[in-house]
Design a protein around this motif. Structure first.
Motif, short mmCIF file in Angstrom:
data_model
loop_
_atom_site.label_atom_id
_atom_site.label_comp_id
_atom_site.label_asym_id
_atom_site.label_seq_id
_atom_site.Cartn_x
_atom_site.Cartn_y
_atom_site.Cartn_z
N ARG A 152 0.83 -1.20 0.00
CA ARG A 152 0.00 0.00 0.00
C ARG A 152 0.87 1.27 0.00
O ARG A 152 1.75 1.38 -0.84
CB ARG A 152 -0.99 -0.05 1.17
N ALA A 153 0.65 2.18 0.96
CA ALA A 153 1.45 3.42 0.93
C ALA A 153 2.86 3.22 1.44
O ALA A 153 3.68 4.13 1.40
CB ALA A 153 0.73 4.49 1.75
N LEU A 154 3.17 2.01 1.96
CA LEU A 154 4.50 1.75 2.51
C LEU A 154 5.41 1.24 1.39
O LEU A 154 5.62 0.04 1.23
CB LEU A 154 4.41 0.72 3.65
N ASN A 203 -4.46 11.67 9.30
CA ASN A 203 -5.26 10.76 8.46
C ASN A 203 -4.55 10.56 7.12
O ASN A 203 -4.01 11.50 6.56
CB ASN A 203 -6.65 11.36 8.18
N GLY A 204 -4.56 9.35 6.65
CA GLY A 204 -3.98 9.08 5.34
C GLY A 204 -2.46 8.93 5.36
O GLY A 204 -1.84 8.79 4.31
N SER A 205 -1.83 8.95 6.54
CA SER A 205 -0.37 8.89 6.57
C SER A 205 0.15 7.45 6.49
O SER A 205 1.33 7.24 6.24
CB SER A 205 0.17 9.58 7.84
N GLY A 206 -0.73 6.47 6.71
CA GLY A 206 -0.31 5.07 6.56
C GLY A 206 -0.37 4.24 7.83
O GLY A 206 0.17 3.14 7.88
N LYS A 207 -1.05 4.74 8.87
CA LYS A 207 -1.11 4.01 10.14
C LYS A 207 -1.83 2.67 9.97
O LYS A 207 -1.35 1.64 10.42
CB LYS A 207 -1.82 4.85 11.21
N GLU A 224 -2.96 -7.00 -6.53
CA GLU A 224 -2.68 -5.77 -7.29
C GLU A 224 -3.13 -4.51 -6.56
O GLU A 224 -2.50 -3.47 -6.68
CB GLU A 224 -3.31 -5.83 -8.69
N ARG A 225 -4.22 -4.59 -5.82
CA ARG A 225 -4.69 -3.41 -5.09
C ARG A 225 -3.86 -3.17 -3.83
O ARG A 225 -3.75 -2.04 -3.36
CB ARG A 225 -6.16 -3.57 -4.71
N MET A 226 -3.30 -4.24 -3.34
CA MET A 226 -2.53 -4.16 -2.11
C MET A 226 -1.11 -3.66 -2.38
O MET A 226 -0.55 -2.90 -1.60
CB MET A 226 -2.48 -5.58 -1.57
N ARG A 227 -0.56 -4.07 -3.51
CA ARG A 227 0.80 -3.64 -3.86
C ARG A 227 0.80 -2.14 -4.15
O ARG A 227 -0.17 -1.60 -4.70
CB ARG A 227 1.28 -4.41 -5.09
N THR A 228 1.88 -1.45 -3.78
CA THR A 228 1.98 -0.01 -4.01
C THR A 228 1.72 0.32 -5.48
O THR A 228 2.30 -0.31 -6.37
CB THR A 228 3.40 0.47 -3.62
N ASP A 240 4.28 10.42 8.14
CA ASP A 240 3.58 11.40 7.30
C ASP A 240 3.72 11.02 5.84
O ASP A 240 4.42 10.07 5.50
CB ASP A 240 4.03 12.84 7.61
N LYS A 241 3.00 11.75 5.00
CA LYS A 241 2.99 11.41 3.60
C LYS A 241 3.97 12.32 2.87
O LYS A 241 3.85 13.54 2.96
CB LYS A 241 1.56 11.65 3.07
N GLY A 242 4.94 11.75 2.20
CA GLY A 242 5.90 12.56 1.45
C GLY A 242 5.26 13.13 0.20
O GLY A 242 4.13 12.78 -0.15
N1 LIG Z 1 -1.88 0.31 -3.29
C1 LIG Z 1 -1.59 1.54 -2.82
N2 LIG Z 1 -0.55 2.23 -3.35
C2 LIG Z 1 -0.24 3.47 -2.89
N3 LIG Z 1 -0.92 4.10 -1.93
C3 LIG Z 1 -1.98 3.45 -1.39
C4 LIG Z 1 -2.37 2.15 -1.78
N4 LIG Z 1 -3.45 1.77 -1.07
C5 LIG Z 1 -3.72 2.80 -0.25
N5 LIG Z 1 -2.86 3.82 -0.43
C6 LIG Z 1 -2.80 5.11 0.26
O1 LIG Z 1 -2.40 4.90 1.57
C7 LIG Z 1 -2.72 6.04 2.32
C8 LIG Z 1 -2.70 5.69 3.78
O2 LIG Z 1 -3.85 5.03 4.18
P1 LIG Z 1 -4.05 4.51 5.67
O3 LIG Z 1 -3.00 3.51 6.00
O4 LIG Z 1 -5.45 4.08 5.75
O5 LIG Z 1 -3.79 5.83 6.55
P2 LIG Z 1 -4.23 6.19 8.04
O6 LIG Z 1 -4.64 4.95 8.74
O7 LIG Z 1 -2.99 6.81 8.63
O8 LIG Z 1 -5.33 7.19 7.95
C9 LIG Z 1 -4.04 6.53 1.73
O9 LIG Z 1 -3.93 7.92 1.53
C10 LIG Z 1 -4.14 5.81 0.39
O10 LIG Z 1 -4.28 6.72 -0.66
#
Ligand SMILES: Nc1ncnc2c1ncn2[C@@H]1O[C@H](COP(=O)(O)OP(=O)(O)O)[C@@H](O)[C@H]1O
Ligand SMILES: [Mg+2]
Length: 419
Positions: A13-15, A42-46, A77-81, A377-379
């Protein structure tokens, strides 16, 4: 208790490239402490981080394709970055005991031509006895389902490490060639059931014991069936059944536990267990100013949450690693520092678990030190970035002057959003 020293996650995902603590490749970092708190907007990847930990457990228990296809992950595919064509990679470094030599586990998952997730690489490494420096040696390596494993505790593949150390004592060790029939299954899941592969068994047990909590008060409010469960489940659905178990195991201890908890939940004077005619256990809450008791269904989200976390911390045989997602939601800010302090004490107990918490509440981190807090945080590239508070300029100094961590975060001393 076994401890996670660090984890590296790539393409989850975002990691996209994410390291928390000390790993094989980031050896200059400190090993993780007993309590790890990750704060972020929110949205930072927790959630991604806790889900990645859950994903490892799911891969072990159910196989990689089933783990990817869980409804909240939506397939490989949805899980991979997004934009990555590489494998999803994990690097876990752990110690079975404080004096044990650390073990590093590498796992890579990719998809085949038909889009099915499969294990492409797995490796377990450890330094040899007496080896003070250099790369550790392999005792399991599987590439595309084929490779070898060394049984015993001192068998290692020659030439895989770089340290001199003592020569490997190979007595009682045997090199076993491996060919996995099913590419969905982790090698450590299969080998971890064999008695003469103790190192793999211990690591598999450690990984499969991870417990993730994402408490949903609404579920704890609904009545559950009679009966007893030894552990509180992930969402707190079996709260009553867990209480029943504790009560049966030690009725006197159970009453003492309830009075300890009642002291910590504001507004509650006493909690009394009562067995219904259908054998279900219900709790009666006596509240200040009210002659009649209240029941679980009547309690606020915050009270139920506090109750669930305090109960979790009473578990006499806890998981080695507990991940807790945003315990702050629905809790009054004054309770947060108390709760953080409770988690900290629990994690530091001799048989206590290691605890990893995600939060976006500054008050929660007020009870913590710069070495216990990471900022996510989100770069500008959209991927999650992680830094430890202790490594940020001036944070240790300001903390030493008496400024609590939450205030430092709130007043933006952690430099979130800076490149
Ligand atoms: N497959 C992916 N590739 C890249 N980014 C993704 C992917 N899936 C989710 N994200 C992004 O990951 C970010 C972090 O989400 P999330 O972990 O739910 O954050 P938090 O829990 O901190 O609010 C979201 O902004 C989303 O856009
Ligand atoms: Mg989240």
């Amino acid at each position: 208790m076994a401890i996670l020293e660090g984890i590296q996650i790539q393409n989850y995902r975002a990691l996209q490239r994410f390291t928390l603590g000390k790993t094989l490749y980031e050896r200059e970092q400190d090993a993780l402490p007993r309590l790890v708190t990750v704060i972020g907007a929110n949205g930072s990847g927790k959630s991604s981080l806790l889900d990645a930990l859950g994903f490892l457990g799911d891969c072990l228990a159910e196989g990689v394709e089933a783990a990817c296809d869980k409804p909240h992950r939506g397939g490989f595919e949805r899980m991979r970055t997004q934009g990555s064509a590489e494998a999803v990679k994990f690097e876990v470094r752990y110690k079975e005991t404080p004096i044990a030599r650390p073990i590093s586990y590498s796992l890579q998952i990719a998809c085949d031509a038909r889009g099915r997730a499969q294990v492409v690489y797995e490796r377990l490494r450890q330094r040899r006895k007496g080896q003070a420096y250099g790369q550790p040696y392999s005792f399991l390596e599987l590439t595309n389902g084929q490779g070898y494993a060394w049984s015993g505790t001192e068998g290692f593949e020659q030439g895989t490490g770089t340290g001199k150390g003592a020569p490997a004592a190979m007595e009682g060790s045997e090199r076993v060639p491996i060919k996995m029939k099913d590419r969905q299954v982790l090698g450590i899941a299969t080998l971890g059931t064999l008695a003469n592969h103790d190192r793999v068994v211990a690591f598999r047990d450690f990984l499969s014991g991870w417990y993730l909590s994402c408490f949903v008060p609404e579920l704890a409010r609904s009545p559950s069936q009679a009966g007893a469960d030894p552990h509180l489940d992930r969402r707190g659905e079996n709260l009553s059944r867990y209480l029943q178990y504790v009560e049966r195991a030690n009725p006197e201890g159970f009453r003492q536990m309830l009075s300890r908890i009642a002291e910590k939940v504001p507004g509650i004077i006493d909690i009394t267990p009562k067995t219904e005619r259908d054998r279900r256990l219900v709790l009666e809450f006596s509240a200040k100013g009210f002659p009649d008791p209240f029941y679980q269904q009547d309690m606020s989200d915050g009270t139920l949450k506090m109750l669930a976390y305090l109960l979790l911390m009473e578990d006499p045989s806890p998981a080695p690693l507990i991940g807790i997602e945003e315990p702050d939601n629905g809790l009054h800010h004054q309770l947060l520092a108390t709760l953080a302090q409770e988690f900290k004490e629990y994690a530091s107990k001799a048989r206590g678990p290691q605890i990893l918490i995600t939060t976006h509440a500054p008050n929660f981190v007020d009870a913590l030190t710069p070495e216990e807090v990471w900022i996510l945080d989100k770069g500008s590239d959209g991927f999650s970035r992680l830094s430890r508070a202790a490594d940020l300029k001036g944070v240790r100094e300001m903390f030493a002057e008496g400024i609590p961590m939450g205030s430092l975060w709130y007043s933006n001393h952690f430099g979130i959003g800076n490149p």
